[in-house]
Design a protein around this motif. Sequence first.
Motif, PDB file in Angstrom:
ATOM      1  N   LEU A  22       0.810  -1.193   0.000  1.00 54.77           N
ATOM      2  CA  LEU A  22       0.000   0.000   0.000  1.00 54.77           C
ATOM      3  C   LEU A  22       0.860   1.266   0.000  1.00 54.77           C
ATOM      4  CD1 LEU A  22      -2.814  -1.016   2.511  1.00 54.77           C
ATOM      5  CD2 LEU A  22      -2.997  -0.802   0.041  1.00 54.77           C
ATOM      6  N   VAL A  23       1.969   1.214   0.728  1.00 57.17           N
ATOM      7  CA  VAL A  23       2.853   2.380   0.771  1.00 57.17           C
ATOM      8  C   VAL A  23       3.474   2.623  -0.596  1.00 57.17           C
ATOM      9  CG1 VAL A  23       4.965   3.304   1.786  1.00 57.17           C
ATOM     10  CG2 VAL A  23       3.323   2.117   3.220  1.00 57.17           C
ATOM     11  N   VAL A  24       3.920   1.565  -1.246  1.00 58.24           N
ATOM     12  CA  VAL A  24       4.530   1.700  -2.568  1.00 58.24           C
ATOM     13  C   VAL A  24       3.511   2.251  -3.558  1.00 58.24           C
ATOM     14  CG1 VAL A  24       5.546   0.402  -4.479  1.00 58.24           C
ATOM     15  CG2 VAL A  24       6.251  -0.081  -2.155  1.00 58.24           C
ATOM     16  N   LYS A  25       2.299   1.784  -3.457  1.00 60.53           N
ATOM     17  CA  LYS A  25       1.252   2.262  -4.362  1.00 60.53           C
ATOM     18  C   LYS A  25       0.923   3.725  -4.092  1.00 60.53           C
ATOM     19  CE  LYS A  25      -3.402   1.265  -5.965  1.00 60.53           C
ATOM     20  NZ  LYS A  25      -4.588   0.411  -5.787  1.00 60.53           N
ATOM     21  N   LEU A  32       5.079   4.372  -6.877  1.00 55.73           N
ATOM     22  CA  LEU A  32       6.296   3.665  -7.272  1.00 55.73           C
ATOM     23  C   LEU A  32       6.025   2.320  -7.930  1.00 55.73           C
ATOM     24  CD1 LEU A  32       8.474   4.330  -4.115  1.00 55.73           C
ATOM     25  CD2 LEU A  32       8.600   5.486  -6.308  1.00 55.73           C
ATOM     26  N   LEU A  33       4.790   2.071  -8.288  1.00 58.70           N
ATOM     27  CA  LEU A  33       4.487   0.799  -8.938  1.00 58.70           C
ATOM     28  C   LEU A  33       5.219   0.695 -10.272  1.00 58.70           C
ATOM     29  CD1 LEU A  33       0.663   0.424  -8.279  1.00 58.70           C
ATOM     30  CD2 LEU A  33       2.537  -0.804  -7.201  1.00 58.70           C
ATOM     31  N   ALA A  36      15.028  -1.829  10.490  1.00 59.70           N
ATOM     32  CA  ALA A  36      15.141  -1.318  11.861  1.00 59.70           C
ATOM     33  C   ALA A  36      16.233  -2.046  12.644  1.00 59.70           C
ATOM     34  CB  ALA A  36      13.807  -1.442  12.567  1.00 59.70           C
ATOM     35  N   PHE A  37      16.378  -3.334  12.432  1.00 61.91           N
ATOM     36  CA  PHE A  37      17.399  -4.095  13.158  1.00 61.91           C
ATOM     37  C   PHE A  37      18.804  -3.586  12.822  1.00 61.91           C
ATOM     38  CE2 PHE A  37      20.252  -7.818  13.381  1.00 61.91           C
ATOM     39  CZ  PHE A  37      20.164  -8.049  14.749  1.00 61.91           C
ATOM     40  N   LEU A  43      13.521   0.728  -2.038  1.00 59.74           N
ATOM     41  CA  LEU A  43      13.168   1.524  -0.862  1.00 59.74           C
ATOM     42  C   LEU A  43      12.597   0.735   0.317  1.00 59.74           C
ATOM     43  CD1 LEU A  43      11.788   4.793  -2.459  1.00 59.74           C
ATOM     44  CD2 LEU A  43      13.958   4.421  -1.320  1.00 59.74           C
ATOM     45  N   PRO A  44      11.713  -0.234   0.126  1.00 66.42           N
ATOM     46  CA  PRO A  44      11.209  -0.951   1.318  1.00 66.42           C
ATOM     47  C   PRO A  44      12.279  -1.728   2.074  1.00 66.42           C
ATOM     48  CG  PRO A  44       9.731  -1.266  -0.513  1.00 66.42           C
ATOM     49  CD  PRO A  44      10.950  -0.598  -1.056  1.00 66.42           C
TER      50      PRO A  44
END
Length: 77
Positions: A1-4, A8-9, A23-24, A17-18
């Motif tokens: 959903l964030v990419v859409k 960036l589709l 975080a680790f 990017l994702p």
Amino acid sequence: LVVKSLGLLDSYWALILPTANNAFNLIILKNFFQNIPSSLEESAKNDGCNDLGIFFKIVLTLSLPAIATNSLYYAVT
């Protein structure tokens, strides 16, 4: 959903990017940088080194093992 929602589709950025911000790995680097003694930075400033010089000559040199560890984690991912 964030990419859409970012539009960036059907692009390579949708793959990069994702996974770029894990975080680790960020916590590993943050803890490593906090453990570098501030006395090293102070003594470099007393010797006449600027902030970029401190980063490249001292901090980056000392953090090569942590950067290599993060690179291996990203390669495995």
